[in-house]
Design a protein around this motif. Structure first.
Motif, PDB file in Angstrom:
ATOM      1  N   ALA A  80       0.429  -0.936  -0.221  1.00 29.41           N
ATOM      2  CA  ALA A  80       0.039  -0.230   0.161  1.00 29.41           C
ATOM      3  C   ALA A  80       1.256   1.242   0.207  1.00 29.41           C
ATOM      4  CB  ALA A  80      -1.075  -0.477   1.614  1.00 29.41           C
ATOM      5  N   LEU A  81       1.612   1.060   0.442  1.00 35.77           N
ATOM      6  CA  LEU A  81       3.013   2.488   0.351  1.00 35.77           C
ATOM      7  C   LEU A  81       4.111   2.565  -0.641  1.00 35.77           C
ATOM      8  CD1 LEU A  81       4.556   2.219   4.194  1.00 35.77           C
ATOM      9  CD2 LEU A  81       2.558   3.475   3.242  1.00 35.77           C
ATOM     10  N   LEU A  82       3.767   2.301  -1.718  1.00 34.22           N
ATOM     11  CA  LEU A  82       4.507   1.447  -2.788  1.00 34.22           C
ATOM     12  C   LEU A  82       4.740   3.082  -3.528  1.00 34.22           C
ATOM     13  CD1 LEU A  82       6.422  -0.220  -4.074  1.00 34.22           C
ATOM     14  CD2 LEU A  82       4.680  -0.273  -5.654  1.00 34.22           C
ATOM     15  N   ASN A  83       5.530   4.283  -3.577  1.00 29.87           N
ATOM     16  CA  ASN A  83       5.358   4.933  -4.119  1.00 29.87           C
ATOM     17  C   ASN A  83       4.762   6.302  -2.996  1.00 29.87           C
ATOM     18  OD1 ASN A  83       6.576   4.343  -6.778  1.00 29.87           O
ATOM     19  ND2 ASN A  83       4.119   3.751  -7.479  1.00 29.87           N
ATOM     20  N   LYS A  84       4.754   6.347  -1.892  1.00 33.73           N
ATOM     21  CA  LYS A  84       4.374   6.958  -0.683  1.00 33.73           C
ATOM     22  C   LYS A  84       5.905   7.057  -0.109  1.00 33.73           C
ATOM     23  CE  LYS A  84      -0.376   5.692  -0.785  1.00 33.73           C
ATOM     24  NZ  LYS A  84      -1.640   5.143  -0.082  1.00 33.73           N
ATOM     25  N   PRO A  85       5.833   8.250   0.308  1.00 28.51           N
ATOM     26  CA  PRO A  85       7.139   8.116   1.290  1.00 28.51           C
ATOM     27  C   PRO A  85       6.825   7.327   2.890  1.00 28.51           C
ATOM     28  CG  PRO A  85       5.753  10.679   1.153  1.00 28.51           C
ATOM     29  CD  PRO A  85       4.777   9.465   0.498  1.00 28.51           C
ATOM     30  N   VAL A  86       7.952   7.214   3.303  1.00 23.87           N
ATOM     31  CA  VAL A  86       8.338   5.863   4.464  1.00 23.87           C
ATOM     32  C   VAL A  86       7.570   6.761   4.851  1.00 23.87           C
ATOM     33  CG1 VAL A  86      10.249   5.504   5.949  1.00 23.87           C
ATOM     34  CG2 VAL A  86      10.421   5.758   3.669  1.00 23.87           C
ATOM     35  N   PRO A  87       7.054   5.501   6.147  1.00 21.65           N
ATOM     36  CA  PRO A  87       5.611   6.244   7.515  1.00 21.65           C
ATOM     37  C   PRO A  87       6.780   7.704   8.354  1.00 21.65           C
ATOM     38  CG  PRO A  87       5.473   4.739   6.991  1.00 21.65           C
ATOM     39  CD  PRO A  87       6.754   4.465   6.154  1.00 21.65           C
ATOM     40  N   ALA A  88       6.018   8.554   8.546  1.00 25.32           N
ATOM     41  CA  ALA A  88       6.884   9.305  10.415  1.00 25.32           C
ATOM     42  C   ALA A  88       7.522   8.312  11.232  1.00 25.32           C
ATOM     43  CB  ALA A  88       6.258  10.049  10.387  1.00 25.32           C
ATOM     44  N   PHE A  89       8.871   8.725  12.039  1.00 31.64           N
ATOM     45  CA  PHE A  89       8.724   7.225  12.938  1.00 31.64           C
ATOM     46  C   PHE A  89       9.849   8.338  13.566  1.00 31.64           C
ATOM     47  CE2 PHE A  89      11.511   5.794   9.760  1.00 31.64           C
ATOM     48  CZ  PHE A  89      12.897   5.394  10.745  1.00 31.64           C
ATOM     49  N   GLU A  90       9.509   8.388  14.585  1.00 34.40           N
ATOM     50  CA  GLU A  90      11.259   8.581  15.742  1.00 34.40           C
ATOM     51  C   GLU A  90      11.631   7.784  17.111  1.00 34.40           C
ATOM     52  OE1 GLU A  90      14.483  11.022  16.763  1.00 34.40           O
ATOM     53  OE2 GLU A  90      12.810  11.845  15.451  1.00 34.40           O
ATOM     54  N   LEU A  91      12.721   6.587  17.096  1.00 35.99           N
ATOM     55  CA  LEU A  91      12.656   5.457  17.535  1.00 35.99           C
ATOM     56  C   LEU A  91      14.506   5.488  17.845  1.00 35.99           C
ATOM     57  CD1 LEU A  91      10.988   3.033  14.752  1.00 35.99           C
ATOM     58  CD2 LEU A  91      10.087   3.363  16.813  1.00 35.99           C
ATOM     59  N   PRO A  92      14.415   4.674  19.106  1.00 40.34           N
ATOM     60  CA  PRO A  92      15.857   4.492  19.304  1.00 40.34           C
ATOM     61  C   PRO A  92      16.476   4.010  18.206  1.00 40.34           C
ATOM     62  CG  PRO A  92      14.654   3.208  21.249  1.00 40.34           C
ATOM     63  CD  PRO A  92      13.740   3.877  19.208  1.00 40.34           C
ATOM     64  N   VAL A  93      18.205   4.467  18.378  1.00 40.20           N
ATOM     65  CA  VAL A  93      18.822   3.327  17.117  1.00 40.20           C
ATOM     66  C   VAL A  93      19.922   3.106  18.510  1.00 40.20           C
ATOM     67  CG1 VAL A  93      21.217   3.958  15.768  1.00 40.20           C
ATOM     68  CG2 VAL A  93      19.803   5.675  15.546  1.00 40.20           C
ATOM     69  N   ILE A  94      19.673   1.536  17.961  1.00 33.77           N
ATOM     70  CA  ILE A  94      20.210   0.294  18.422  1.00 33.77           C
ATOM     71  C   ILE A  94      21.774   0.751  19.006  1.00 33.77           C
ATOM     72  CG2 ILE A  94      21.243  -2.386  18.414  1.00 33.77           C
ATOM     73  CD1 ILE A  94      17.974  -2.501  16.772  1.00 33.77           C
ATOM     74  N   PRO A  95      22.636   1.281  20.016  1.00 33.82           N
ATOM     75  CA  PRO A  95      23.476   1.139  20.054  1.00 33.82           C
ATOM     76  C   PRO A  95      24.552   0.066  19.456  1.00 33.82           C
ATOM     77  CG  PRO A  95      22.130   1.394  22.034  1.00 33.82           C
ATOM     78  CD  PRO A  95      21.421   1.037  21.408  1.00 33.82           C
ATOM     79  N   ALA A  96      25.372   0.434  18.365  1.00 35.20           N
ATOM     80  CA  ALA A  96      26.961  -0.622  18.215  1.00 35.20           C
ATOM     81  C   ALA A  96      27.171  -0.506  17.761  1.00 35.20           C
ATOM     82  CB  ALA A  96      26.260  -1.074  17.106  1.00 35.20           C
ATOM     83  N   LEU A  97      29.227  -0.962  17.675  1.00 31.70           N
ATOM     84  CA  LEU A  97      30.020  -1.137  17.465  1.00 31.70           C
ATOM     85  C   LEU A  97      30.027   0.054  16.526  1.00 31.70           C
ATOM     86  CD1 LEU A  97      31.299  -4.285  18.422  1.00 31.70           C
ATOM     87  CD2 LEU A  97      30.974  -3.021  20.173  1.00 31.70           C
ATOM     88  N   GLU A  98      29.778  -0.217  15.559  1.00 33.15           N
ATOM     89  CA  GLU A  98      29.343   0.197  14.290  1.00 33.15           C
ATOM     90  C   GLU A  98      28.466   1.800  14.278  1.00 33.15           C
ATOM     91  OE1 GLU A  98      29.616  -2.077  11.263  1.00 33.15           O
ATOM     92  OE2 GLU A  98      31.225  -3.284  12.069  1.00 33.15           O
ATOM     93  N   ASN A  99      28.955   2.796  15.519  1.00 37.97           N
ATOM     94  CA  ASN A  99      27.801   3.838  14.894  1.00 37.97           C
ATOM     95  C   ASN A  99      28.695   5.104  15.305  1.00 37.97           C
ATOM     96  OD1 ASN A  99      25.469   5.743  15.855  1.00 37.97           O
ATOM     97  ND2 ASN A  99      24.739   4.854  16.873  1.00 37.97           N
ATOM     98  N   PRO A 100      29.604   5.302  14.628  1.00 33.36           N
ATOM     99  CA  PRO A 100      30.195   6.255  14.057  1.00 33.36           C
ATOM    100  C   PRO A 100      29.655   7.193  14.994  1.00 33.36           C
ATOM    101  CG  PRO A 100      30.490   5.352  11.868  1.00 33.36           C
ATOM    102  CD  PRO A 100      29.076   3.976  12.504  1.00 33.36           C
ATOM    103  N   GLN A 101      28.264   7.915  14.032  1.00 35.14           N
ATOM    104  CA  GLN A 101      27.656   9.126  14.638  1.00 35.14           C
ATOM    105  C   GLN A 101      27.268   9.894  15.372  1.00 35.14           C
ATOM    106  OE1 GLN A 101      26.115   6.954  11.688  1.00 35.14           O
ATOM    107  NE2 GLN A 101      26.111   8.458   9.767  1.00 35.14           N
ATOM    108  N   GLY A 102      27.790   8.067  17.077  1.00 36.76           N
ATOM    109  CA  GLY A 102      26.735   8.158  18.153  1.00 36.76           C
ATOM    110  C   GLY A 102      25.356   8.675  17.860  1.00 36.76           C
ATOM    111  N   LEU A 103      24.449   8.469  17.505  1.00 34.86           N
ATOM    112  CA  LEU A 103      23.358   8.666  16.904  1.00 34.86           C
ATOM    113  C   LEU A 103      22.278   7.972  18.246  1.00 34.86           C
ATOM    114  CD1 LEU A 103      22.679   7.944  13.566  1.00 34.86           C
ATOM    115  CD2 LEU A 103      22.481  10.024  14.264  1.00 34.86           C
ATOM    116  N   VAL A 104      21.342   8.754  18.549  1.00 39.47           N
ATOM    117  CA  VAL A 104      20.923   8.167  19.647  1.00 39.47           C
ATOM    118  C   VAL A 104      18.772   7.875  19.510  1.00 39.47           C
ATOM    119  CG1 VAL A 104      19.753   9.261  22.159  1.00 39.47           C
ATOM    120  CG2 VAL A 104      21.553   9.624  21.528  1.00 39.47           C
TER     121      VAL A 104
END
Length: 181
Positions: free
Chosen positions: A36-60
């Motif tokens: 149903a979302l084909l050719n539509k924007p990714v739905p809005a979200f604000e979710l926590p980033v999984i802290p991983a060894l490879e997260n150079p930006q330090g995103l939360v």
């Protein structure tokens, strides 16, 4: 008498219709479920980033705006999903080839996801934790894994249900990615 004979053919006619419908159903590809979302924007979200060894930006945390700017893959996975484990080495190979992949860890917990990424390596630019499954629900996820091709404007252009492997990548997904680049 003729009417009674006609009633005898009704079950045969119903059976013939069912055979045709079942035959048609067996010829369909389950991986080609429309989204149903084909050719539509990714739905809005604000979710926590999984802290991983490879997260150079330090995103939360992350949101849908962070997917814009380049053609990328959005991969829905879970540690309890056996096909996701099957797919993971190929995602790492795609990362090594420079394909940007973003992850959605579906209905999981942070510790399990961190262990998974540490053990199997992290193919994602970042992976968010969709613990309650709300983003998965908004995306219409019903099978695992699922991978979406997202264009530079953050619009979903293709949905792949099942494991991304060499065949799926070369025959279906890569041509779409190449055409969007």
């Amino acid at each position: 008498m003729n009417r009674q004979r006609l009633f005898l053919f009704i079950p045969l006619a119903i059976f013939a219709v069912l055979v045709v419908l079942f035959w048609r159903g067996l010829s369909l590809d389950p991986n080609e479920m429309p989204s149903a979302l084909l050719n539509k924007p990714v739905p809005a979200f604000e979710l926590p980033v999984i802290p991983a060894l490879e997260n150079p930006q330090g995103l939360v945390s992350a949101n849908q705006e962070m997917l814009k700017g380049k053609v990328s893959l959005l991969n829905v996975w879970a540690t309890w999903c056996l096909p996701c484990r099957q797919e993971h080495p190929y995602l790492n190979l795609l990362k090594a080839q420079g394909v940007p992949i973003y992850g959605i860890n579906y209905k999981d917990n942070t510790e399990d996801a961190q262990r998974w990424l540490a053990e199997l390596h992290n193919p994602y630019v970042f992976a968010v934790l969709d613990a309650d499954g709300r983003l998965g629900l908004d995306l219409g996820v019903f099978g695992y894994p699922e991978t979406y091709v997202v264009d530079k404007q953050g619009v979903i252009r293709y949905k792949h249900i099942g494991v991304v492997n060499a065949q799926a990548w070369e025959q279906t997904i890569k041509p779409i990615v190449d055409s969007l680049n």
